[in-house]
Design a protein around this motif. Structure first.
Motif, PDB file in Angstrom:
ATOM      1  N   CYS A  29       0.947  -1.115  -0.166  1.00  0.00           N
ATOM      2  CA  CYS A  29      -0.152   0.338   0.032  1.00  0.00           C
ATOM      3  C   CYS A  29       0.512   1.498   0.148  1.00  0.00           C
ATOM      4  O   CYS A  29       1.930   1.550   0.804  1.00  0.00           O
ATOM      5  N   PRO A  59      -5.660  -5.266  -1.325  1.00  0.00           N
ATOM      6  CA  PRO A  59      -5.905  -4.075  -2.522  1.00  0.00           C
ATOM      7  C   PRO A  59      -7.132  -3.540  -2.766  1.00  0.00           C
ATOM      8  O   PRO A  59      -8.178  -4.788  -3.431  1.00  0.00           O
ATOM      9  N   LYS A  60      -7.641  -2.450  -3.088  1.00  0.00           N
ATOM     10  CA  LYS A  60      -9.073  -2.176  -3.590  1.00  0.00           C
ATOM     11  C   LYS A  60      -8.642  -0.593  -4.553  1.00  0.00           C
ATOM     12  O   LYS A  60      -7.604  -0.373  -4.097  1.00  0.00           O
ATOM     13  N   VAL A  61      -8.815  -0.877  -5.728  1.00  0.00           N
ATOM     14  CA  VAL A  61      -9.105   0.259  -6.868  1.00  0.00           C
ATOM     15  C   VAL A  61     -10.123   1.414  -6.949  1.00  0.00           C
ATOM     16  O   VAL A  61     -11.517   1.042  -6.690  1.00  0.00           O
ATOM     17  N   CYS A  80      -7.971   3.769 -10.065  1.00  0.00           N
ATOM     18  CA  CYS A  80      -7.009   3.452 -10.957  1.00  0.00           C
ATOM     19  C   CYS A  80      -5.454   3.003  -9.956  1.00  0.00           C
ATOM     20  O   CYS A  80      -4.555   2.053 -10.393  1.00  0.00           O
ATOM     21  N   HIS A  81      -5.460   4.048  -9.285  1.00  0.00           N
ATOM     22  CA  HIS A  81      -5.012   3.743  -8.164  1.00  0.00           C
ATOM     23  C   HIS A  81      -5.339   2.724  -6.895  1.00  0.00           C
ATOM     24  O   HIS A  81      -6.415   2.672  -6.909  1.00  0.00           O
ATOM     25  N   SER A  82      -4.132   2.001  -6.621  1.00  0.00           N
ATOM     26  CA  SER A  82      -4.714   1.166  -5.171  1.00  0.00           C
ATOM     27  C   SER A  82      -4.392   1.192  -3.775  1.00  0.00           C
ATOM     28  O   SER A  82      -2.756   2.020  -3.923  1.00  0.00           O
ATOM     29  N   THR A  88     -12.086  -5.221  -6.259  1.00  0.00           N
ATOM     30  CA  THR A  88     -10.530  -5.637  -5.955  1.00  0.00           C
ATOM     31  C   THR A  88      -9.250  -5.765  -6.768  1.00  0.00           C
ATOM     32  O   THR A  88      -9.640  -6.275  -7.765  1.00  0.00           O
ATOM     33  N   TYR A  89      -8.539  -5.367  -6.815  1.00  0.00           N
ATOM     34  CA  TYR A  89      -7.298  -5.768  -7.162  1.00  0.00           C
ATOM     35  C   TYR A  89      -7.048  -7.297  -7.607  1.00  0.00           C
ATOM     36  O   TYR A  89      -5.474  -7.633  -6.276  1.00  0.00           O
TER      37      TYR A  89
END
Length: 595
Positions: free
Chosen positions: A416, A430-432, A436-438, A479-480
């Motif tokens: 992160c 990880p969430k997007v 497009c940033h996670s 979720t990424y």
């Protein structure tokens, strides 16, 4: 260096006159490309002397570069993660570098490629670095809320200070003074006294995170810049250091985060000017007294401009995310102009490595452009085109060779960008965002709880908003999965209930009445509660999930097929046992009756 290839590029600038009339000019010029110093994004650049600069980037290397000739003087390897800051020792060939590996290293240009000193004392990424004017002390800052003061001669930490929520973003030593200027993510600008390392003054807080600070050569004023998006924030502020210590002027005009700012030498200019660089690919020159924008240079395609450094009285060095280091020239012949002369071309944007390619070793030499291009000054256009193709082909091969080595480090880069914790499938899933940033779900949950409008999240990096649906929690963001696949982890469903994150652990092997364990993570008290300010917590302390017993009704137990099978087996066993008992009893009664 040999023959350099020229390309056409456009730049625009605007000049604000006192009568509020804005003039804009567009000029076309030829710029030259130097050989690459880095093989990845450049995050910081600093001037070592009038000919050399020192830069660091994501390739974990510190490079000494002659920006006048375009030659790489020396490369230094020792850090295990991305370089975040560099600081040069005054009137010396020594310099320091800080990295995300939580260490600071001291290098000597004329020494070996190994560090002379390695300083370790921070628990998180080092984001601040400042050398005292007499070169006897070094101050470092980190995201662990601490500042450390080091003795350069012995390499020992002599002072340590910590302020709650003081996530350091930059440090700068005031010339000829014992004071250190520091910016923080808590939106404040602090002045520290190195004698005891105590806070001497706290400037009025701004509305956005302060990303960088710089002090004038006379030590009378300082400038700080802030992050933002869409023109909100994205400003630089001039402060008085000597008398009132109040805000003097603001410089607004960028549309994204302002990453760096410098005071330009007076040279032949009669007015004091400053320069700023931003993530919007623009470098601006401002009138220090009036706040008017005198010139704007757009470096299209360079990506975020991460750092600025003064080369000499008329030269600026600008580090960019995509195209390396740009050499800019301040021209006073026609008022005030800023031109791009050369740029150090990064080896990136080429095809992925081929199977079977080997990583480049430390002794790899970058190809000489004279041999690659095979061009002379009087060559025809067709020859120049062929030379350009050959040069790009060799750079592509270099990218292939280095790609395998970088691919091995991709797994370690999966973390992160806010808390620097590695991504996992629990509370750091990880969430997007829409930009497009996670980020990990814990950081986004904290952000949503402190945001006044919880349906509108601003990206911590680019400040672009992400609008949530009515009643949608941040845990429902996409979720990424690519990172989890890279880490060979299966995603788990994390939910947000109030001010707690909850995770249900489904065991793979299930036994009788063994219910899934539920873990919770407390996100802190309600804002404005009477619990007081949080105490300083050791940065190495990780909040452990607290198991909570789950309560299931008897009906839910009977719905479990495994429970039903177990109940059937227990009934059969109990029936057989009772049958045996009664058989034995009646057998004894029969035998006694016969006797």
């Amino acid at each position: 260096m040999g023959k350099l290839q020229s390309k056409l590029k456009q730049s625009t600038y605007k000049y604000s006159r006192p009568d509020d009339i804005i003039e804009e000019r567009t000029q076309t010029k030829a710029l030259q490309e130097y050989s690459p110093a880095h093989v990845d994004s450049v995050s910081v650049v600093a001037a070592l002397n009038s000919d050399l600069c020192v830069s660091g980037g994501k390739d974990k290397m510190v490079v000494a570069y002659n920006w006048k000739t375009g030659n790489v003087v020396k490369r230094f390897r020792g850090h295990e993660r991305e370089i975040t800051k560099v600081a040069c020792v005054s009137k010396s060939n020594q310099f320091f570098s800080a990295s995300r590996d939580r260490t600071v290293m001291m290098w000597d240009l004329h020494g070996s490629s190994q560090p002379r000193q390695q300083l370790s004392g921070h628990a998180m990424v080092v984001t601040g670095l400042a050398v005292s004017p007499d070169s006897s002390q070094l101050c470092t800052g980190s995201r662990d809320n601490t500042l450390l003061l080091w003795d350069v001669g012995t390499g020992q930490c002599v002072e340590r200070a910590s302020v709650s929520r003081n996530l350091v973003t930059h440090l700068c030593w005031v010339p000829r003074e014992q004071y250190i200027l520091q910016t923080s993510e808590d939106r404040t600008l602090r002045l520290w006294d190195s004698r005891g390392l105590q806070v001497a003054h706290v400037f009025p807080a701004k509305q956005h995170i302060q990303t960088y600070c710089e002090v004038s050569l006379d030590g009378r004023t300082c400038i700080s810049c802030s992050n933002g998006f869409g023109g909100e924030g994205c400003e630089a502020t001039l402060w008085d250091l000597r008398q009132t210590r109040n805000r003097i002027c603001e410089y607004k005009g960028h549309f994204q985060t302002v990453a760096s700012c410098v005071f330009l030498p007076r040279a032949v200019s009669l007015m004091p000017v400053i320069a700023t660089s931003s993530y919007d690919c623009k470098v601006k020159i401002w009138n220090q007294d009036t706040g008017a924008c005198l010139f704007t240079l757009s470096l299209d395609g360079a990506g975020p401009l991460t750092s600025l450094a003064v080369g000499d009285t008329i030269s600026l060095l600008c580090a960019s995310f995509r195209k390396g280091i740009h050499l800019l020239r301040v021209d006073y012949s026609r008022g005030l102009e800023l031109r791009e002369l050369e740029k150090d071309v990064l080896v990136q944007g080429y095809p992925t490595p081929l199977a079977g390619t080997q990583p480049a070793n430390d002794s790899f030499n970058y190809p000489d452009e004279d041999k690659m291009m095979g061009q002379q000054e009087g060559s025809e256009d067709t020859d120049l085109e062929e030379g350009s193709i050959a040069r790009r082909f060799l750079q592509g091969l270099l990218a292939c060779a280095l790609g395998m080595a970088e691919q091995q480090g991709q797994e370690r880069e999966a973390e992160c960008p806010v808390c620097w914790n590695p991504f996992n499938n629990t509370f750091h899933t990880p969430k997007v965002l829409d930009c497009c940033h996670s980020f990990c779900v814990e950081c986004l949950a904290h952000l949503s709880l402190v945001t006044p409008a919880r349906r509108r999240l601003l990206c911590p990096l680019c400040r672009q908003p992400t609008v949530l649906a009515s009643g949608q929690p941040v845990t429902d963001l996409p979720t990424y999965t690519a990172i989890l696949t890279l880490l060979r982890l299966e995603p788990h469903h994390v939910i947000l209930e109030g001010r707690q994150l909850c995770l249900k652990d489904q065991p793979k092997s299930r036994y009788f009445l063994r219910q899934p364990r539920v873990y919770t993570l407390d996100l802190g008290p309600e804002p404005g509660s009477q619990t007081g300010l949080p105490q300083d917590v050791s940065p190495t302390t990780v909040p452990m999930p607290i198991p909570v017993p789950s309560q299931y009704s008897l009906r839910e137990c009977f719905r479990n097929p495994q429970f039903r099978v177990f109940a059937y087996l227990m009934a059969v066993i109990l029936s057989v046992a009772l049958l045996l008992i009664f058989s034995i009893f009646w057998t004894k009664q029969f035998l006694w009756g016969v006797g």
